[in-house]
Design a protein around this motif. Structure first.
Motif, PDB file in Angstrom:
ATOM      1  N   ALA A 221       0.841  -1.206   0.000  1.00 58.06           N
ATOM      2  CA  ALA A 221       0.000   0.000   0.000  1.00 58.06           C
ATOM      3  C   ALA A 221       0.873   1.252   0.000  1.00 58.06           C
ATOM      4  O   ALA A 221       0.595   2.238  -0.691  1.00 58.06           O
ATOM      5  CB  ALA A 221      -0.922  -0.016   1.215  1.00 58.06           C
ATOM      6  N   ARG A 222       1.959   1.222   0.780  1.00 57.29           N
ATOM      7  CA  ARG A 222       2.857   2.396   0.828  1.00 57.29           C
ATOM      8  C   ARG A 222       3.552   2.602  -0.502  1.00 57.29           C
ATOM      9  O   ARG A 222       3.737   3.739  -0.950  1.00 57.29           O
ATOM     10  CB  ARG A 222       3.910   2.207   1.919  1.00 57.29           C
ATOM     11  N   LEU A 223       3.959   1.505  -1.091  1.00 62.77           N
ATOM     12  CA  LEU A 223       4.628   1.638  -2.396  1.00 62.77           C
ATOM     13  C   LEU A 223       3.654   2.210  -3.423  1.00 62.77           C
ATOM     14  O   LEU A 223       4.024   3.057  -4.241  1.00 62.77           O
ATOM     15  CB  LEU A 223       5.181   0.270  -2.843  1.00 62.77           C
ATOM     16  N   LYS A 224       2.399   1.780  -3.324  1.00 61.95           N
ATOM     17  CA  LYS A 224       1.383   2.289  -4.252  1.00 61.95           C
ATOM     18  C   LYS A 224       1.216   3.805  -4.084  1.00 61.95           C
ATOM     19  O   LYS A 224       1.174   4.548  -5.061  1.00 61.95           O
ATOM     20  CB  LYS A 224       0.060   1.564  -3.991  1.00 61.95           C
ATOM     21  N   GLU A 225       1.162   4.218  -2.809  1.00 65.08           N
ATOM     22  CA  GLU A 225       1.004   5.661  -2.529  1.00 65.08           C
ATOM     23  C   GLU A 225       2.159   6.485  -3.083  1.00 65.08           C
ATOM     24  O   GLU A 225       1.992   7.635  -3.487  1.00 65.08           O
ATOM     25  CB  GLU A 225       1.016   5.899  -1.005  1.00 65.08           C
ATOM     26  N   ASN A 226       3.345   5.891  -3.037  1.00 65.83           N
ATOM     27  CA  ASN A 226       4.562   6.635  -3.418  1.00 65.83           C
ATOM     28  C   ASN A 226       5.133   6.150  -4.751  1.00 65.83           C
ATOM     29  O   ASN A 226       6.332   6.275  -4.995  1.00 65.83           O
ATOM     30  CB  ASN A 226       5.630   6.466  -2.331  1.00 65.83           C
ATOM     31  N   ARG A 227       4.253   5.603  -5.583  1.00 66.76           N
ATOM     32  CA  ARG A 227       4.742   4.906  -6.783  1.00 66.76           C
ATOM     33  C   ARG A 227       5.534   5.824  -7.714  1.00 66.76           C
ATOM     34  O   ARG A 227       6.609   5.450  -8.210  1.00 66.76           O
ATOM     35  CB  ARG A 227       3.563   4.268  -7.528  1.00 66.76           C
ATOM     36  N   ALA A 228       5.014   7.024  -7.935  1.00 63.36           N
ATOM     37  CA  ALA A 228       5.674   7.917  -8.907  1.00 63.36           C
ATOM     38  C   ALA A 228       7.105   8.228  -8.440  1.00 63.36           C
ATOM     39  O   ALA A 228       8.059   8.172  -9.229  1.00 63.36           O
ATOM     40  CB  ALA A 228       4.866   9.200  -9.059  1.00 63.36           C
ATOM     41  N   GLU A 229       7.233   8.497  -7.145  1.00 63.00           N
ATOM     42  CA  GLU A 229       8.566   8.805  -6.604  1.00 63.00           C
ATOM     43  C   GLU A 229       9.491   7.579  -6.703  1.00 63.00           C
ATOM     44  O   GLU A 229      10.680   7.703  -7.021  1.00 63.00           O
ATOM     45  CB  GLU A 229       8.408   9.215  -5.139  1.00 63.00           C
ATOM     46  N   ALA A 230       8.898   6.413  -6.447  1.00 64.12           N
ATOM     47  CA  ALA A 230       9.688   5.175  -6.518  1.00 64.12           C
ATOM     48  C   ALA A 230      10.197   4.942  -7.946  1.00 64.12           C
ATOM     49  O   ALA A 230      11.362   4.600  -8.158  1.00 64.12           O
ATOM     50  CB  ALA A 230       8.847   3.992  -6.049  1.00 64.12           C
ATOM     51  N   VAL A 231       9.319   5.167  -8.909  1.00 65.78           N
ATOM     52  CA  VAL A 231       9.721   4.984 -10.313  1.00 65.78           C
ATOM     53  C   VAL A 231      10.838   5.971 -10.663  1.00 65.78           C
ATOM     54  O   VAL A 231      11.809   5.623 -11.334  1.00 65.78           O
ATOM     55  CB  VAL A 231       8.506   5.134 -11.270  1.00 65.78           C
ATOM     56  N   ASN A 232      10.726   7.182 -10.166  1.00 70.64           N
ATOM     57  CA  ASN A 232      11.793   8.178 -10.388  1.00 70.64           C
ATOM     58  C   ASN A 232      13.130   7.718  -9.837  1.00 70.64           C
ATOM     59  O   ASN A 232      14.177   7.965 -10.415  1.00 70.64           O
ATOM     60  CB  ASN A 232      11.442   9.486  -9.660  1.00 70.64           C
ATOM     61  N   LEU A 233      13.065   7.045  -8.685  1.00 74.88           N
ATOM     62  CA  LEU A 233      14.305   6.631  -8.017  1.00 74.88           C
ATOM     63  C   LEU A 233      14.944   5.398  -8.644  1.00 74.88           C
ATOM     64  O   LEU A 233      16.155   5.360  -8.848  1.00 74.88           O
ATOM     65  CB  LEU A 233      14.013   6.296  -6.541  1.00 74.88           C
ATOM     66  N   VAL A 234      14.120   4.373  -8.913  1.00 74.49           N
ATOM     67  CA  VAL A 234      14.709   3.088  -9.339  1.00 74.49           C
ATOM     68  C   VAL A 234      14.194   2.585 -10.689  1.00 74.49           C
ATOM     69  O   VAL A 234      14.683   1.566 -11.185  1.00 74.49           O
ATOM     70  CB  VAL A 234      14.487   1.979  -8.267  1.00 74.49           C
ATOM     71  N   GLY A 235      13.222   3.281 -11.249  1.00 65.70           N
ATOM     72  CA  GLY A 235      12.700   2.881 -12.566  1.00 65.70           C
ATOM     73  C   GLY A 235      11.488   1.971 -12.469  1.00 65.70           C
ATOM     74  O   GLY A 235      11.290   1.282 -11.459  1.00 65.70           O
ATOM     75  N   GLU A 236      10.701   1.958 -13.529  1.00 65.41           N
ATOM     76  CA  GLU A 236       9.449   1.208 -13.593  1.00 65.41           C
ATOM     77  C   GLU A 236       9.669  -0.300 -13.407  1.00 65.41           C
ATOM     78  O   GLU A 236       8.930  -0.977 -12.690  1.00 65.41           O
ATOM     79  CB  GLU A 236       8.774   1.500 -14.949  1.00 65.41           C
ATOM     80  N   GLU A 237      10.733  -0.798 -14.016  1.00 63.31           N
ATOM     81  CA  GLU A 237      10.947  -2.253 -13.995  1.00 63.31           C
ATOM     82  C   GLU A 237      11.166  -2.767 -12.562  1.00 63.31           C
ATOM     83  O   GLU A 237      10.591  -3.784 -12.161  1.00 63.31           O
ATOM     84  CB  GLU A 237      12.175  -2.572 -14.852  1.00 63.31           C
ATOM     85  N   VAL A 238      11.962  -2.025 -11.810  1.00 60.10           N
ATOM     86  CA  VAL A 238      12.243  -2.457 -10.428  1.00 60.10           C
ATOM     87  C   VAL A 238      10.978  -2.354  -9.577  1.00 60.10           C
ATOM     88  O   VAL A 238      10.646  -3.266  -8.807  1.00 60.10           O
ATOM     89  CB  VAL A 238      13.393  -1.617  -9.806  1.00 60.10           C
ATOM     90  N   VAL A 239      10.237  -1.270  -9.738  1.00 61.05           N
ATOM     91  CA  VAL A 239       9.012  -1.101  -8.944  1.00 61.05           C
ATOM     92  C   VAL A 239       8.038  -2.247  -9.264  1.00 61.05           C
ATOM     93  O   VAL A 239       7.471  -2.865  -8.352  1.00 61.05           O
ATOM     94  CB  VAL A 239       8.369   0.281  -9.202  1.00 61.05           C
TER      95      VAL A 239
END
Ligand SMILES: C[S@@+](CC[C@H](N)C(=O)[O-])C[C@H]1O[C@@H](n2cnc3c(N)ncnc32)[C@H](O)[C@@H]1O
Length: 290
Positions: free
Chosen positions: A238-256
């Protein structure tokens, strides 16, 4: 190196860093504020933070670590348990072992003289002084590589408990939390998790842990809490979902996307009982007979 053979039979530093050195900022987006990366202990209406602290307290109490002089945390992650030990439990000196460089850097930034963190495998650990208590949460899963023989696997686990026995003072306690195979065989496990998420890491069976502790530790309590892992994984997802855009910025779509898939597979594994979550407390005993 203390015992090259034993370390080679477990996940290498490179394999551990592949997972844990992804990026501290990425993990901070979906772990709780203490950066605890293992199953929490949940009660109704808990936040993830509260449930993680309850788990840490449970482990500290299980190891009878309060007020002790020296405590070892094998696989200390980002140091949440070490911090709790010195800040809330009056422990004089804590030593944490990890194979992740990012975690070492993180813990060093606490600037806490009572905490010593080492980039070192348990297989190489040679303390100058013994410990009053040992805690290990979520690291045992990395101690054996897949596809080694059952006797090699048992040898590693036995060596780990023999070392823990040497490191602990007589009558000292250890609190161990690990994922175990329950109704699953290694061959039927997820190849995706084994290859892309936790390379070089295989799970223990409870029976292997029990066998490996024979006549050196007395297992005092054991509880299987697989639904605590389902809830923890749900919270991380749920937290990753909330912060998905930031996560993709940090590590990329594939890793997320990989982490989302990993959380989903593990949730199913714990929900169905393919895997379980063992919390074990044990007391050092002396072999009575040769
Ligand atoms: C899932 S994390 C758990 C971290 C922490 N205990 C927690 O609950 O947040 C696994 C930890 O085990 C460590 N680890 C894996 N293999 C290890 C080894 N052979 N010796 C020492 N630490 C190891 C990793 O570096 C990582 O810190």
């Amino acid at each position: 190196m203390n015992n090259p053979k034993i370390q080679e039979l477990g996940a290498s530093a490179a394999a551990i860093q592949y997972h844990y050195d992804q990026s501290n900022d990425f993990y901070r987006l979906w772990l709780d504020s203490t950066n605890t990366y293992s199953a929490a202990i949940w009660q109704e209406n808990d936040t993830l933070e509260l449930a993680q602290l309850r788990k840490i307290d449970f482990q500290i109490n299980g190891a009878r670590a309060e007020g002790k002089k020296r405590v070892l945390d094998v696989g200390c992650g980002w140091g949440a348990t070490l911090k709790r030990l010195v800040e809330n439990y009056g422990v004089e000196k804590c030593v944490g072992l990890t194979l992740s460089e990012a975690q070492v850097e993180w813990i060093k930034s606490f600037n806490e003289p009572k905490i010593e963190v080492k980039l070192e495998s348990w297989a190489d650990h040679c303390p100058e002084e013994s410990y009053d208590a040992i805690i290990s949460i979520g690291a045992f899963e990395h101690f054996a590589k897949p596809n080694i023989s059952p006797s090699q696997k048992l040898e590693i686990y036995r060596t780990f408990f023999q070392r823990a026995h040497q490191w602990l003072k007589p009558g000292g306690w250890m609190s161990l939390q690990t994922i175990v195979y329950e109704n699953l065989t290694p061959a039927a496990g997820s190849k995706f998790i084994a290859e892309e998420i936790f390379p070089e890491s295989d799970l223990p069976y409870l029976a292997e842990i029990v066998k490996a502790t024979e006549r050196i530790f007395e297992i005092v309590t054991l509880q299987n809490d697989r639904f605590d892992y389902v809830k923890t994984l749900k919270a991380w997802r749920a937290r990753l979902k909330e912060n998905r855009a930031e996560a993709v910025n940090l590590v990329g779509e594939e890793v997320v996307a990989k982490y989302e898939k990993y959380f989903g597979i593990c949730m199913i594994g714990f929900h169905t009982g393919n895997m379980n979550l063992a919390r074990i407390t044990m007391r050092r005993i002396e072999p009575a007979h040769k």
